[in-house]
Scaffold this motif. Structure first.
Motif, PDB file in Angstrom:
ATOM      1  N   LEU A  95     -67.554  68.578 -48.033  1.00 50.89           N
ATOM      2  CA  LEU A  95     -68.417  68.837 -49.075  1.00 50.89           C
ATOM      3  C   LEU A  95     -68.044  68.987 -50.539  1.00 50.89           C
ATOM      4  CD1 LEU A  95     -69.334  72.430 -47.120  1.00 50.89           C
ATOM      5  CD2 LEU A  95     -70.892  70.176 -47.514  1.00 50.89           C
ATOM      6  N   ALA A  96     -66.891  69.056 -50.944  1.00 53.60           N
ATOM      7  CA  ALA A  96     -66.406  68.876 -52.247  1.00 53.60           C
ATOM      8  C   ALA A  96     -66.316  67.595 -52.536  1.00 53.60           C
ATOM      9  CB  ALA A  96     -65.135  69.824 -52.590  1.00 53.60           C
ATOM     10  N   GLY A  97     -65.931  66.630 -51.501  1.00 52.14           N
ATOM     11  CA  GLY A  97     -65.505  65.187 -51.750  1.00 52.14           C
ATOM     12  C   GLY A  97     -67.081  64.463 -51.895  1.00 52.14           C
ATOM     13  N   THR A 108     -54.131  66.759 -46.086  1.00 49.95           N
ATOM     14  CA  THR A 108     -53.804  66.464 -47.332  1.00 49.95           C
ATOM     15  C   THR A 108     -53.877  67.422 -48.220  1.00 49.95           C
ATOM     16  OG1 THR A 108     -53.537  63.976 -46.626  1.00 49.95           O
ATOM     17  CG2 THR A 108     -53.473  64.661 -49.173  1.00 49.95           C
ATOM     18  N   ALA A 109     -55.171  67.869 -48.466  1.00 48.45           N
ATOM     19  CA  ALA A 109     -55.767  68.866 -49.425  1.00 48.45           C
ATOM     20  C   ALA A 109     -55.282  70.168 -49.148  1.00 48.45           C
ATOM     21  CB  ALA A 109     -57.194  68.809 -49.390  1.00 48.45           C
ATOM     22  N   ALA A 110     -55.023  70.728 -48.066  1.00 48.58           N
ATOM     23  CA  ALA A 110     -54.690  71.960 -47.670  1.00 48.58           C
ATOM     24  C   ALA A 110     -53.505  72.691 -48.402  1.00 48.58           C
ATOM     25  CB  ALA A 110     -54.665  72.271 -46.230  1.00 48.58           C
ATOM     26  N   PRO A 111     -52.380  71.931 -48.345  1.00 52.25           N
ATOM     27  CA  PRO A 111     -51.200  72.290 -49.331  1.00 52.25           C
ATOM     28  C   PRO A 111     -51.413  72.387 -50.859  1.00 52.25           C
ATOM     29  CG  PRO A 111     -50.534  70.615 -47.615  1.00 52.25           C
ATOM     30  CD  PRO A 111     -52.004  70.673 -47.850  1.00 52.25           C
ATOM     31  N   LEU A 112     -52.431  71.495 -51.166  1.00 53.44           N
ATOM     32  CA  LEU A 112     -52.628  71.435 -52.797  1.00 53.44           C
ATOM     33  C   LEU A 112     -53.445  72.642 -53.151  1.00 53.44           C
ATOM     34  CD1 LEU A 112     -53.522  67.805 -53.262  1.00 53.44           C
ATOM     35  CD2 LEU A 112     -51.285  68.868 -54.101  1.00 53.44           C
ATOM     36  N   ILE A 113     -54.541  72.929 -52.106  1.00 57.56           N
ATOM     37  CA  ILE A 113     -55.217  74.251 -52.249  1.00 57.56           C
ATOM     38  C   ILE A 113     -54.293  75.543 -52.403  1.00 57.56           C
ATOM     39  CG2 ILE A 113     -57.026  75.720 -51.019  1.00 57.56           C
ATOM     40  CD1 ILE A 113     -58.241  73.424 -49.967  1.00 57.56           C
ATOM     41  N   VAL A 114     -53.484  75.612 -51.480  1.00 54.24           N
ATOM     42  CA  VAL A 114     -52.750  76.638 -51.602  1.00 54.24           C
ATOM     43  C   VAL A 114     -51.751  76.642 -52.813  1.00 54.24           C
ATOM     44  CG1 VAL A 114     -50.648  77.933 -50.486  1.00 54.24           C
ATOM     45  CG2 VAL A 114     -52.504  76.918 -49.008  1.00 54.24           C
ATOM     46  N   VAL A 142     -52.152  75.206 -55.965  1.00 57.96           N
ATOM     47  CA  VAL A 142     -52.912  75.418 -56.752  1.00 57.96           C
ATOM     48  C   VAL A 142     -53.404  76.880 -57.066  1.00 57.96           C
ATOM     49  CG1 VAL A 142     -54.892  74.922 -58.292  1.00 57.96           C
ATOM     50  CG2 VAL A 142     -53.797  72.927 -57.344  1.00 57.96           C
ATOM     51  N   GLY A 143     -53.974  77.239 -55.923  1.00 60.31           N
ATOM     52  CA  GLY A 143     -54.783  78.742 -56.080  1.00 60.31           C
ATOM     53  C   GLY A 143     -53.463  79.574 -56.332  1.00 60.31           C
ATOM     54  N   LEU A 144     -52.464  79.675 -55.587  1.00 63.14           N
ATOM     55  CA  LEU A 144     -51.324  80.425 -56.118  1.00 63.14           C
ATOM     56  C   LEU A 144     -50.696  80.501 -57.387  1.00 63.14           C
ATOM     57  CD1 LEU A 144     -49.347  80.682 -52.750  1.00 63.14           C
ATOM     58  CD2 LEU A 144     -50.828  82.318 -53.476  1.00 63.14           C
ATOM     59  N   LEU A 145     -50.352  79.372 -57.757  1.00 61.34           N
ATOM     60  CA  LEU A 145     -49.682  79.126 -59.042  1.00 61.34           C
ATOM     61  C   LEU A 145     -50.556  79.338 -60.287  1.00 61.34           C
ATOM     62  CD1 LEU A 145     -47.296  75.927 -58.600  1.00 61.34           C
ATOM     63  CD2 LEU A 145     -46.919  78.345 -58.243  1.00 61.34           C
ATOM     64  N   LEU A 146     -51.799  78.955 -60.331  1.00 64.89           N
ATOM     65  CA  LEU A 146     -52.435  79.027 -61.220  1.00 64.89           C
ATOM     66  C   LEU A 146     -53.162  80.370 -61.156  1.00 64.89           C
ATOM     67  CD1 LEU A 146     -55.075  75.864 -61.552  1.00 64.89           C
ATOM     68  CD2 LEU A 146     -53.172  76.374 -62.816  1.00 64.89           C
ATOM     69  N   GLY A 164     -58.440  68.597 -53.526  1.00 69.15           N
ATOM     70  CA  GLY A 164     -57.657  69.920 -53.385  1.00 69.15           C
ATOM     71  C   GLY A 164     -57.451  70.803 -54.524  1.00 69.15           C
ATOM     72  N   VAL A 165     -57.195  70.029 -55.616  1.00 67.18           N
ATOM     73  CA  VAL A 165     -56.854  70.687 -56.966  1.00 67.18           C
ATOM     74  C   VAL A 165     -58.192  71.592 -57.228  1.00 67.18           C
ATOM     75  CG1 VAL A 165     -56.472  70.624 -59.426  1.00 67.18           C
ATOM     76  CG2 VAL A 165     -55.196  69.146 -57.704  1.00 67.18           C
ATOM     77  N   LEU A 166     -59.491  70.837 -57.134  1.00 68.56           N
ATOM     78  CA  LEU A 166     -60.720  71.532 -57.536  1.00 68.56           C
ATOM     79  C   LEU A 166     -60.845  72.873 -56.780  1.00 68.56           C
ATOM     80  CD1 LEU A 166     -63.457  71.575 -58.854  1.00 68.56           C
ATOM     81  CD2 LEU A 166     -64.417  70.145 -56.877  1.00 68.56           C
ATOM     82  N   LEU A 167     -60.741  72.675 -55.306  1.00 66.87           N
ATOM     83  CA  LEU A 167     -60.731  73.911 -54.520  1.00 66.87           C
ATOM     84  C   LEU A 167     -59.569  74.977 -54.880  1.00 66.87           C
ATOM     85  CD1 LEU A 167     -61.544  72.162 -51.193  1.00 66.87           C
ATOM     86  CD2 LEU A 167     -63.075  73.274 -52.693  1.00 66.87           C
ATOM     87  N   GLY A 168     -58.543  74.495 -55.121  1.00 74.32           N
ATOM     88  CA  GLY A 168     -57.677  75.523 -55.650  1.00 74.32           C
ATOM     89  C   GLY A 168     -57.884  76.297 -56.875  1.00 74.32           C
ATOM     90  N   CYS A 169     -58.501  75.603 -58.021  1.00 74.47           N
ATOM     91  CA  CYS A 169     -59.153  76.092 -58.954  1.00 74.47           C
ATOM     92  C   CYS A 169     -60.239  77.136 -58.915  1.00 74.47           C
ATOM     93  CB  CYS A 169     -59.647  75.004 -60.025  1.00 74.47           C
ATOM     94  SG  CYS A 169     -58.297  73.793 -60.695  1.00 74.47           S
ATOM     95  N   ILE A 170     -61.072  76.941 -57.670  1.00 73.03           N
ATOM     96  CA  ILE A 170     -61.911  77.987 -57.368  1.00 73.03           C
ATOM     97  C   ILE A 170     -61.556  79.007 -56.730  1.00 73.03           C
ATOM     98  CG2 ILE A 170     -63.843  78.546 -55.660  1.00 73.03           C
ATOM     99  CD1 ILE A 170     -64.411  75.347 -55.907  1.00 73.03           C
ATOM    100  N   VAL A 171     -60.162  79.109 -56.245  1.00 71.72           N
ATOM    101  CA  VAL A 171     -59.392  80.088 -55.763  1.00 71.72           C
ATOM    102  C   VAL A 171     -58.962  81.116 -56.970  1.00 71.72           C
ATOM    103  CG1 VAL A 171     -57.416  81.175 -54.339  1.00 71.72           C
ATOM    104  CG2 VAL A 171     -58.896  79.342 -53.449  1.00 71.72           C
TER     105      VAL A 171
END
Length: 622
Positions: A261-263, A293-299, A301-305, A552-559
């Motif tokens: 969807l985000a893609g 590939t995207a799932a680790p980036l979501i986690v 970015v979501g946690l760190l940001l 992945g970064v975009l979805l992490g930013c949403i979190v």
């Protein structure tokens, strides 16, 4: 089944390498963290230290124990995440192999036992590799914490056999826990379905994945609604931490749905050439690969940001709170002589103080003030007692000690600047976000010390000329510096957690790309037989992977944005303005690092996967 498990690890080591590395890192980190924590729990302090120095060192030890406890929990969570992702991907790639085992008579329990055996061997290998890392990690962690000022230069962490045993248990147990879902899913494979390669056999969103993903979404929405409704800053900060975890879990579990969807957004730009069209199609249709590939980036970015934004917002809120509580115009270092354009000058002198309370000794600073002038330059009012009584041998409990159980009118034994005195508690101020001010005493008790003066100018005074004459800083700048001081302490803690999460995310992403490359050799061969050059195939894999990074970064930013929503509402309700720290530099660092790591890995694996002539790969199935 154990022999089959050993054979699977030997023949498909590329699929399990990332999980072994994750377990090794987890074991090494847990071992080193527990070893350092054991040393801080039973500290051996050198002789000749003052009471204040001993208290400062013990406070640092307590902070280190808290930090390393958080690091251990994060390491266990990320290790289980990577192992479960690895085995989930492995089961999808080995459907034909598992179906053949079912076809020749293997029972569902036998398949589960086989995968658990693989996980056990993986855990043992990771533990064996992680123990030497733990020895090196103990030295590295000690030096890092000393360099951050959290531990004294002479700190040493001796060998602790209990830490080794606990790390070994963690290594094996995380591997077994991470494989449970994949083992159950493997046992449900139908032989005929997998052999025929029906669409149902390639299902990505399983029932359990839907359950956990939708449950995490519901919990996240609930937390966000509660955070908005509470309109309280402290509640918003606490809820933000929960939203980071639940939101990251939700989008990582639903990544096969969320990533396509985000893609569609970056896919709009990937048009106009054959390479771009192929990369866009791979992103949208190779759901399992893109999600892994995207799932680790979501986690990540979501946690760190989210964490950095929460810590940064707290620091900015400290500055905003002080700016609103202080009604002065200027903060000047030293004393200020009376002048016609000065309405109030409130000097504050800080000196060391030792207070004995409830059989414990508190080492801190006392601020000597003139109560009348202080109250004319501050809005903060005592919740008990009155500052008007702060004369003679008296003391007021500041915001930093307000919740420590001090009683109004009690008498405290104290030592101020080397002089023993007994002080009566005449006021207790309310808690604030800035916990720097612990005790207030009359200025007569602090004849020497570091002094700064809060200056409030008379109506009609030329503030620019007066400020130029006196020097100093505006209250806004002074308040901001107090927030930045607190943020520097947070940065030391965050740097450790950020480095840990970054290493794990890199391992997870590289692992997913390498695993995907194993099954893409036939796909690459077909593309080359269709007319693409080797360079074009590598470019397709590179563009596809970089697009997944952006998703992945975009979805992490949403979190992270959902986590900070409650903080924004809480600060707006408390201070009348939105105070939120958006870590743009950290976002740029994560994005740039992810693009480099993922891009290099994707291009390298694609180049290796296309080394063989395409006809040799299309001659038969692997």
């Amino acid at each position: 089944m154990l022999r089959i498990s050993v054979g699977a690890l030997r023949d498909r080591w590329q699929l399990f390498a990332g999980a072994v590395v994750a377990v090794a890192l987890g074991v090494g980190l847990v071992q080193s963290a527990l070893q350092v924590m054991a040393a801080t729990d039973r500290p051996v302090l050198p002789a000749g230290l003052s009471g204040a120095e001993r208290a400062h060192i013990r406070d640092g030890y307590a902070g280190v124990a808290t930090l390393l406890g958080m690091a251990v929990m994060l390491a266990v969570f990320l290790t289980v995440f990577i192992v479960s992702t690895t085995f989930g991907f492995t089961v999808a790639q080995r459907r034909r192999e598992l179906a053949l085992l079912r076809l020749v008579g293997a029972q569902r329990g036998s398949l589960r036992l086989m995968l658990l055996g693989e996980a056990l061997l993986l855990g043992l290998l990771g533990t064996a590799a992680g123990i030497p890392l733990g020895v090196l990690g103990t030295l590295a962690q000690s030096k890092l914490l000393v360099s951050l000022g959290m531990l004294p230069p002479w700190f040493r962490a001796p060998w602790d056999s209990g830490a080794l045993s606990a790390a070994a248990v963690v290594g094996v147990s995380t591997a077994l826990v991470g494989v449970f879902a994949a083992a159950w899913r493997a046992s449900r494979i139908s032989a005929l379905e997998a052999l025929a390669e029906l669409p149902a056999g390639q299902q990505v969103m399983t029932g359990w994945r839907w359950f956990w993903g939708l449950s995490a979404v519901a919990v996240t929405i609930l937390f966000v609604v509660v955070g908005q409704a509470s309109r309280d800053l402290v509640a918003g900060l606490m809820i933000a931490l929960l939203v980071m975890v639940s939101g990251s879990v939700a989008l990582s579990q639903l990544s096969p749905i969320a990533v396509p969807l985000a893609g569609r957004l970056p896919a709009l730009a990937l048009r106009g050439s054959l390479v771009a069209d192929l990369a866009r199609a791979n992103v949208l249709h190779a759901v399992r690969r893109s999600a892994a590939t995207a799932a680790p980036l979501i986690v990540l970015v979501g946690l760190l940001l989210g964490l950095w934004g929460t810590f940064g917002s707290l620091a900015k809120a400290v500055g905003e709170e002080q700016r609103q509580l202080v009604t002065a115009d200027l903060v000047v270092s030293g004393m200020v002589a009376p002048a016609a354009d000065i309405a109030v000058a409130s000097p504050q002198t800080s000196v060391p103080i030792t207070v004995r309370h409830n059989r414990s000794t508190v080492y801190s600073e006392a601020i000597g003030i003139d109560p009348a002038a202080w109250q004319r330059t501050h809005k903060l009012l005592p919740r008990k007692g009155s500052l008007d009584r702060l004369t003679g041998a008296t003391i007021a409990i500041g915001p930093g000690m307000s919740a420590e159980g001090y009683q109004l009118n009690s008498v405290l034994a104290a030592t101020i600047d080397g002089r023993a005195v007994e002080l009566k508690v005449v006021a207790i101020l309310p808690e604030t976000l800035d916990v720097g001010d612990n005790f207030f005493v009359p200025r007569a008790l602090t004849p020497t010390g570091r002094t700064e003066t809060l200056v409030k100018f008379a109506d009609g005074a030329d503030l620019t000329a007066a400020a130029h004459r006196l020097g100093g800083r505006t209250v806004a700048d002074w308040a901001q510096s107090r927030g930045e001081t607190q943020q520097r302490g947070n940065t030391a803690i965050f740097a450790v957690l950020m480095g840990l999460a970054g290493v794990y995310a890199a391992v997870a992403v590289v692992n997913a790309i390498v695993m995907a490359a194993v099954e893409r050799r036939r796909e690459f061969a077909l593309a080359r037989m269709a007319g693409l050059t080797k360079a074009q195939v590598v470019l397709v894999a590179l563009v596809e992977s970089l697009t997944v990074v952006l998703i992945g970064v975009l979805l992490g930013c949403i979190v992270a944005a959902a986590a900070l929503a409650g903080v924004a509402t809480g600060t707006a309700s408390t201070y009348g303005v939105v105070v939120v720290a958006i870590p743009w530099r950290l976002l740029a660092l994560i994005l740039g690092g992810s693009l480099v790591v993922v891009g290099a890995t994707a291009a390298g694996t694609a180049w290796v996967a296309t080394k063989s002539p395409p006809i040799s790969l299309l001659g038969g199935r692997e």
